[in-house]
Design a protein around this motif. Structure first.
Motif, PDB file in Angstrom:
ATOM      1  N   GLY A   1       0.896  -1.198  -0.026  1.00 54.42           N
ATOM      2  CA  GLY A   1      -0.052  -0.138   0.105  1.00 54.42           C
ATOM      3  C   GLY A   1       0.791   1.071  -0.006  1.00 54.42           C
ATOM      4  O   GLY A   1       0.536   2.345   0.623  1.00 54.42           O
ATOM      5  N   ARG A   2       1.644   1.239  -0.966  1.00 53.08           N
ATOM      6  CA  ARG A   2       2.830   2.426  -0.925  1.00 53.08           C
ATOM      7  C   ARG A   2       2.508   2.908  -2.145  1.00 53.08           C
ATOM      8  O   ARG A   2       2.071   2.688  -3.097  1.00 53.08           O
ATOM      9  CB  ARG A   2       4.043   2.175  -0.673  1.00 53.08           C
ATOM     10  CG  ARG A   2       4.607   1.535   0.800  1.00 53.08           C
ATOM     11  CD  ARG A   2       5.922   0.893   0.650  1.00 53.08           C
ATOM     12  NE  ARG A   2       6.098   0.014   1.907  1.00 53.08           N
ATOM     13  CZ  ARG A   2       7.126  -0.892   1.997  1.00 53.08           C
ATOM     14  NH1 ARG A   2       7.856  -0.912   0.953  1.00 53.08           N
ATOM     15  NH2 ARG A   2       7.471  -1.398   3.357  1.00 53.08           N
ATOM     16  N   GLY A   3       3.279   4.504  -2.272  1.00 62.59           N
ATOM     17  CA  GLY A   3       3.287   5.328  -3.576  1.00 62.59           C
ATOM     18  C   GLY A   3       1.917   5.266  -4.060  1.00 62.59           C
ATOM     19  O   GLY A   3       1.693   5.702  -5.150  1.00 62.59           O
ATOM     20  N   GLY A   4       0.993   5.602  -3.085  1.00 60.53           N
ATOM     21  CA  GLY A   4      -0.371   6.490  -3.351  1.00 60.53           C
ATOM     22  C   GLY A   4      -1.355   5.456  -3.789  1.00 60.53           C
ATOM     23  O   GLY A   4      -2.342   5.892  -4.670  1.00 60.53           O
ATOM     24  N   VAL A   5      -1.210   4.202  -3.660  1.00 59.03           N
ATOM     25  CA  VAL A   5      -2.042   3.131  -4.102  1.00 59.03           C
ATOM     26  C   VAL A   5      -2.495   2.343  -2.783  1.00 59.03           C
ATOM     27  O   VAL A   5      -1.793   2.120  -1.799  1.00 59.03           O
ATOM     28  CB  VAL A   5      -1.494   2.072  -5.137  1.00 59.03           C
ATOM     29  CG1 VAL A   5      -1.103   2.875  -6.213  1.00 59.03           C
ATOM     30  CG2 VAL A   5      -0.345   1.343  -4.493  1.00 59.03           C
ATOM     31  N   ARG A   6      -3.591   1.656  -2.907  1.00 65.03           N
ATOM     32  CA  ARG A   6      -4.104   1.025  -1.721  1.00 65.03           C
ATOM     33  C   ARG A   6      -3.677  -0.461  -1.897  1.00 65.03           C
ATOM     34  O   ARG A   6      -3.438  -0.772  -3.007  1.00 65.03           O
ATOM     35  CB  ARG A   6      -5.693   0.943  -1.784  1.00 65.03           C
ATOM     36  CG  ARG A   6      -6.460   2.329  -1.393  1.00 65.03           C
ATOM     37  CD  ARG A   6      -7.920   2.205  -1.260  1.00 65.03           C
ATOM     38  NE  ARG A   6      -8.779   3.276  -1.046  1.00 65.03           N
ATOM     39  CZ  ARG A   6      -9.868   3.518  -0.988  1.00 65.03           C
ATOM     40  NH1 ARG A   6     -10.418   2.433  -1.219  1.00 65.03           N
ATOM     41  NH2 ARG A   6     -10.444   4.771  -0.684  1.00 65.03           N
ATOM     42  N   ARG A   7      -3.641  -0.963  -0.637  1.00 67.69           N
ATOM     43  CA  ARG A   7      -3.143  -2.289  -0.699  1.00 67.69           C
ATOM     44  C   ARG A   7      -4.003  -3.244  -1.333  1.00 67.69           C
ATOM     45  O   ARG A   7      -5.149  -3.140  -1.082  1.00 67.69           O
ATOM     46  CB  ARG A   7      -2.892  -2.782   0.945  1.00 67.69           C
ATOM     47  CG  ARG A   7      -2.262  -4.272   1.181  1.00 67.69           C
ATOM     48  CD  ARG A   7      -1.773  -4.384   2.407  1.00 67.69           C
ATOM     49  NE  ARG A   7      -1.127  -5.665   2.736  1.00 67.69           N
ATOM     50  CZ  ARG A   7      -1.579  -6.814   3.063  1.00 67.69           C
ATOM     51  NH1 ARG A   7      -3.125  -6.849   3.177  1.00 67.69           N
ATOM     52  NH2 ARG A   7      -0.943  -7.860   3.173  1.00 67.69           N
TER      53      ARG A   7
END
Length: 334
Positions: free
Chosen positions: A105-111
């Motif tokens: 869930g990094r870089g502006g995206v959801r897990r």
């Protein structure tokens, strides 16, 4: 969370870029120019420099399968033929990066584990052992052990230490278990410097799983893993030094490794180290380690801590608990 330490029946280096030398462009041009003047066909002799383009593409991609991005980029800059041959692996690195973003869930995206798995599989299809291992981890967590093992096998065969280690551990937990295969792959990863494999191999040697029980060899691998930063191995190495099992008995070495494990968050080591400090009259330090052990679930530490607290002044008690509140574990490999 309790750490697995002394053997329990439930327990079951990436390639570095080799030296890449590039022929001196000026010297090469002079050689070619001289040959063209006398009518000879321009070609380089073995003494003129390595002909990197002569390496077969299938061999090159197998060698580079477990490269991380910096090593892969360095290899791609050697010559045009290498750059073209390694394009699928560079694409795999992008897939791997996307997969990790979705997994954590990094870089502006959801897990999103489904998208993470899809990205890892695309990277694996392009030949990256790093992507194979990450895809295998998700499959294993979902209970799809056969799919996970198949990916670990591919990564292990290409020389990836993490794949070899995970394959070995998988054989320890598979149904039916295959201890001999487990030891084989754990040993392969261990000689490559993979600390988790070294610790798991030591457990197998300690218990006699898939190999004759050998406490001296077990202690050797505990110590290697400890020196590589593996916390559980630090604790076990301390026990070996303390008891003289597999290693020459040394109170100083036992204390050193127990403290290192404690400082890296090993709860049992924190309890043991706290007791040692208490026995030496280091009350304040003892309270800090015993409090940390208590917070990590070592209930036996609570009674000793309370006994010491009763002997301290109110100011000292507050100071010790404040130190525990502000404590941060030293980084480690595990």
């Amino acid at each position: 969370m309790k750490q697995k330490t002394w053997p329990d029946r439930s327990d079951g280096v990436r390639f570095t870029a080799f030296p890449l030398s590039k022929p001196n462009d000026n010297e090469e041009n002079i050689i070619l120019l001289r040959r063209s003047k006398i009518g000879s066909k321009p070609s380089l002799s073995p003494t003129d420099g390595p002909d990197f383009s002569a390496l077969p593409f299938d061999i090159l991609t197998k060698i580079a399968a477990s490269f991380n991005f910096p090593n892969l980029l360095a290899a791609s800059l050697v010559c045009r033929s290498w750059r073209d041959a390694l394009r699928p692996l560079r694409e795999a690195m992008m897939m791997l990066r996307y997969g990790k973003r979705f997994k954590h869930g990094r870089g502006g995206v959801r897990r999103n584990l489904d998208k993470a798995l899809d990205s890892f599989l695309k990277g694996a299809a392009r030949g990256s052992t790093l992507a194979m291992v990450d895809a295998g981890l998700i499959y294993w967590e979902r209970g799809l052990k056969e799919e996970a093992i198949a990916l670990y096998q591919k990564a292990a065969a290409l020389g990836d230490p993490a794949g070899q280690c995970n394959l070995g551990i998988s054989y320890l937990h598979a149904q039916p278990q295959n201890h001999k295969e487990a030891v084989k792959w754990l040993h392969q990863a261990s000689i490559g410097g993979y600390t988790r494999a070294q610790y798991q191999l030591a457990l197998c040697l300690h218990q006699g799983l898939g190999v004759h029980r050998n406490l001296y060899e077990a202690a050797k691998w505990y110590l290697k893993a400890a020196e590589g930063g593996y916390v559980r191995a630090m604790y076990n190495a301390s026990l070996c030094y303390s008891s003289g099992v597999g290693l020459s008995q040394s109170r100083r070495q036992a204390r050193k490794w127990m403290r290192r494990a404690a400082d890296r968050g090993h709860s049992k080591a924190q309890f043991e180290h706290g007791l040692a400090l208490f026995s030496e009259g280091e009350m304040m330090k003892a309270v800090v380690y015993l409090e940390l052990a208590t917070r990590s679930g070592e209930t036996a530490a609570t009674h000793v801590k309370n006994v010491i607290l009763q002997q301290l002044s109110a100011t000292s008690r507050e100071r010790a608990l404040l130190l525990a509140d502000n404590w941060r574990a030293v980084p480690s490999s595990r």
